[in-house]
Write a protein that holds these residues in place. Structure first.
Motif, PDB file in Angstrom:
ATOM      1  N   ASP A 129      73.619  57.928  18.674  1.00 19.81           N
ATOM      2  CA  ASP A 129      72.093  58.532  18.299  1.00 19.81           C
ATOM      3  C   ASP A 129      71.211  58.629  19.537  1.00 19.81           C
ATOM      4  N   PHE A 130      71.698  58.169  20.750  1.00 17.80           N
ATOM      5  CA  PHE A 130      71.101  57.987  21.835  1.00 17.80           C
ATOM      6  C   PHE A 130      71.832  58.847  23.055  1.00 17.80           C
ATOM      7  N   GLU A 131      70.977  59.540  23.867  1.00 16.06           N
ATOM      8  CA  GLU A 131      71.537  59.924  25.213  1.00 16.06           C
ATOM      9  C   GLU A 131      70.935  59.456  26.254  1.00 16.06           C
ATOM     10  N   ILE A 132      71.808  58.879  27.352  1.00 14.83           N
ATOM     11  CA  ILE A 132      71.335  58.235  28.193  1.00 14.83           C
ATOM     12  C   ILE A 132      71.436  59.001  29.708  1.00 14.83           C
ATOM     13  N   PHE A 133      70.385  58.955  30.428  1.00 14.56           N
ATOM     14  CA  PHE A 133      70.078  59.621  31.764  1.00 14.56           C
ATOM     15  C   PHE A 133      69.708  58.637  32.516  1.00 14.56           C
ATOM     16  N   ILE A 134      70.381  58.724  33.934  1.00 16.47           N
ATOM     17  CA  ILE A 134      70.132  57.748  34.848  1.00 16.47           C
ATOM     18  C   ILE A 134      70.173  58.101  36.335  1.00 16.47           C
ATOM     19  N   HIS A 135      69.219  57.528  36.861  1.00 15.50           N
ATOM     20  CA  HIS A 135      69.051  57.742  38.263  1.00 15.50           C
ATOM     21  C   HIS A 135      69.454  56.399  39.075  1.00 15.50           C
ATOM     22  N   ASN A 190      68.346  69.362  26.170  1.00 15.27           N
ATOM     23  CA  ASN A 190      68.827  69.140  24.691  1.00 15.27           C
ATOM     24  C   ASN A 190      67.555  69.317  23.405  1.00 15.27           C
ATOM     25  N   PRO A 191      67.424  70.147  22.955  1.00 17.23           N
ATOM     26  CA  PRO A 191      66.552  70.454  21.664  1.00 17.23           C
ATOM     27  C   PRO A 191      66.785  69.350  20.754  1.00 17.23           C
ATOM     28  N   GLU A 192      67.851  68.772  20.590  1.00 14.00           N
ATOM     29  CA  GLU A 192      68.151  67.510  19.620  1.00 14.00           C
ATOM     30  C   GLU A 192      67.259  66.269  19.944  1.00 14.00           C
ATOM     31  N   LEU A 193      67.018  66.065  20.965  1.00 16.31           N
ATOM     32  CA  LEU A 193      66.161  64.844  21.734  1.00 16.31           C
ATOM     33  C   LEU A 193      64.722  64.878  21.205  1.00 16.31           C
ATOM     34  N   GLY A 194      64.308  64.043  20.380  1.00 12.05           N
ATOM     35  CA  GLY A 194      62.847  63.970  20.019  1.00 12.05           C
ATOM     36  C   GLY A 194      62.068  62.909  20.514  1.00 12.05           C
ATOM     37  N   TYR A 195      62.442  62.097  20.977  1.00 12.10           N
ATOM     38  CA  TYR A 195      61.804  60.792  21.716  1.00 12.10           C
ATOM     39  C   TYR A 195      62.271  60.306  22.743  1.00 12.10           C
ATOM     40  N   PHE A 196      61.559  59.968  23.768  1.00 11.14           N
ATOM     41  CA  PHE A 196      62.101  59.702  25.105  1.00 11.14           C
ATOM     42  C   PHE A 196      61.473  58.346  25.699  1.00 11.14           C
ATOM     43  N   HIS A 197      62.402  57.105  25.980  1.00 13.59           N
ATOM     44  CA  HIS A 197      62.017  56.030  26.601  1.00 13.59           C
ATOM     45  C   HIS A 197      62.292  56.000  28.056  1.00 13.59           C
ATOM     46  N   LEU A 198      61.309  55.661  28.723  1.00 15.91           N
ATOM     47  CA  LEU A 198      61.368  55.275  30.038  1.00 15.91           C
ATOM     48  C   LEU A 198      61.563  53.869  30.495  1.00 15.91           C
ATOM     49  N   ILE A 199      62.736  53.492  31.231  1.00 15.30           N
ATOM     50  CA  ILE A 199      62.924  51.900  31.332  1.00 15.30           C
ATOM     51  C   ILE A 199      63.535  51.614  32.677  1.00 15.30           C
ATOM     52  N   SER A 200      63.710  50.692  33.265  1.00 17.01           N
ATOM     53  CA  SER A 200      64.327  50.355  34.540  1.00 17.01           C
ATOM     54  C   SER A 200      65.543  49.852  34.191  1.00 17.01           C
ATOM     55  N   GLY A 201      66.519  49.844  35.006  1.00 18.74           N
ATOM     56  CA  GLY A 201      67.705  48.843  34.855  1.00 18.74           C
ATOM     57  C   GLY A 201      67.606  47.594  34.765  1.00 18.74           C
ATOM     58  N   GLN A 202      66.465  46.967  35.020  1.00 20.19           N
ATOM     59  CA  GLN A 202      66.325  45.520  34.623  1.00 20.19           C
ATOM     60  C   GLN A 202      65.483  45.316  33.376  1.00 20.19           C
ATOM     61  N   ASP A 203      65.451  46.175  32.573  1.00 16.20           N
ATOM     62  CA  ASP A 203      65.001  46.282  31.181  1.00 16.20           C
ATOM     63  C   ASP A 203      65.831  45.752  30.232  1.00 16.20           C
ATOM     64  N   ALA A 256      67.456  52.953  38.306  1.00 12.28           N
ATOM     65  CA  ALA A 256      68.360  51.590  38.531  1.00 12.28           C
ATOM     66  C   ALA A 256      68.732  51.597  39.984  1.00 12.28           C
ATOM     67  N   TYR A 257      68.766  50.335  40.477  1.00 12.52           N
ATOM     68  CA  TYR A 257      69.316  50.314  41.989  1.00 12.52           C
ATOM     69  C   TYR A 257      70.224  49.056  42.333  1.00 12.52           C
ATOM     70  N   LYS A 258      70.279  48.116  41.227  1.00  9.97           N
ATOM     71  CA  LYS A 258      70.966  46.914  41.413  1.00  9.97           C
ATOM     72  C   LYS A 258      71.550  46.427  40.100  1.00  9.97           C
ATOM     73  N   ASN A 259      72.070  45.288  39.825  1.00 10.15           N
ATOM     74  CA  ASN A 259      72.521  44.419  38.653  1.00 10.15           C
ATOM     75  C   ASN A 259      73.197  45.581  37.798  1.00 10.15           C
ATOM     76  N   PHE A 260      74.199  46.197  38.140  1.00 14.64           N
ATOM     77  CA  PHE A 260      74.938  47.131  37.440  1.00 14.64           C
ATOM     78  C   PHE A 260      75.855  46.918  36.389  1.00 14.64           C
ATOM     79  N   ASN A 261      76.397  45.249  36.341  1.00 14.79           N
ATOM     80  CA  ASN A 261      76.774  45.033  35.117  1.00 14.79           C
ATOM     81  C   ASN A 261      75.836  44.603  34.127  1.00 14.79           C
TER      82      ASN A 261
END
Length: 293
Positions: free
Chosen positions: A26-32, A83-96, A9-14
């Motif tokens: 049930d989801f863990e979120i990782f942000i740059h 984290n070995p508990e994570l089984g599936y990974f979705h890459l998105i942008s902060g505008q998705d 993400a880089y903008k639109n933080f709301n």
């Protein structure tokens, strides 16, 4: 098992906060967040306070078209795989934004023979005709990490033309196999994503060669995966609703249409997991409508 949401993400933080709030424990979120971005302390504190946000970084300054965008993805993937508990990974942008229900997402892990969803095609391709089928991206020095394309895109194009004129061409080793491309965003199984990270560490030639390549994030994952045994598990679909209609974005646009309420029915009737781009205020009514479905 849980799922990971990897966000750059880089903008639109709301909007980013709304995106985080869609997902539960049930989801863990990782942000740059782009190092250039300016956030108020209250905003960053709000993001950090979300209990499903487990990693947030501003390690890289991200120029559109440059290598650091790919480095952000690899950083987020490496962190999530810890984290070995994570089984599936979705890459998105902060505008998705998700276009399926939370329950739909939760059922993904119960799907028999879970697939990897990433768009791919061989290079050269007529899809990237403006870049000589994609070859100009890798065969010439593209200085997007040095020169800000948002201000000086014509200079960047001119630099490539000069290299062609004087006969400069970069070598690409055959040891990488066939070169593949495709749009950035993906949903990958743990085994496949772990393979990409292991490849990056054990065979660093390709990631080093991606320096001075235009939009290497649209080449790297596809090339690594499609030259591996994991290619047989790939569905050529990234499950993202994106509108590139020239009537909305222009003939040579580098960015897809900003979605609005008029896109609602097409989005709902698609089989996609996410849609992009969302931008305030144009997409606010669309987002509210999706939240009500």
């Amino acid at each position: 098992m849980k799922q990971a949401i990897l966000i750059t993400a880089y903008k639109n933080f709301n909007h980013l906060i709304d995106l985080i709030d869609f997902f539960d424990d049930d989801f863990e979120i990782f942000i740059h967040i782009d190092k250039k971005s300016i956030l108020e302390k209250t905003t960053i504190d709000n993001i950090k306070s979300k209990k499903n946000v487990v990693f947030i970084s501003s390690k890289y300054t991200v120029n559109w078209g440059g290598l650091n965008h790919l480095k952000c993805y690899l950083l987020l993937a490496e962190q999530a795989l810890k984290n070995p508990e994570l089984g599936y990974f979705h890459l998105i942008s902060g505008q998705d934004y998700p276009v399926k229900t939370l329950n739909h997402f939760k059922k993904i892990l119960g799907t028999p023979y879970l697939k990897d969803y990433i768009e791919f095609f061989k290079i050269p391709t007529p899809i990237w005709i403006n870049h000589n089928g994609g070859l100009d991206r890798v065969e010439y020095y593209n200085l997007y990490d040095i020169i800000n394309a948002k201000r000086h895109i014509k200079w960047l194009w001119r630099i490539v033309r000069i290299q062609k004129k004087i006969g400069i061409k970069r070598h690409l080793s055959k040891r990488i196999g066939t070169l593949y491309g495709g749009f950035t965003w993906w949903s990958l199984t743990r085994d496949t994503l772990q393979y990409v990270i292991d490849y990056t560490i054990q065979k660093p030639y390709l990631i080093k060669r991606m320096k001075y390549t235009f939009c290497p994030e649209e080449l790297y994952f596809q090339t690594v995966i499609m030259n591996s045994k994991y290619a047989k598990n790939v569905s050529n679909n990234n499950l993202r609703y994106i509108d590139w209609n020239p009537s909305r974005v222009g003939k040579d646009s580098t960015s897809p249409a900003i979605l609005d309420l008029n896109d609602l029915e097409k989005i709902k009737n698609s089989n996609m997991l996410f849609a992009r781009k969302f931008d305030t205020p144009n997409s606010d009514e669309l987002k509210l409508a999706l939240q009500r479905t």
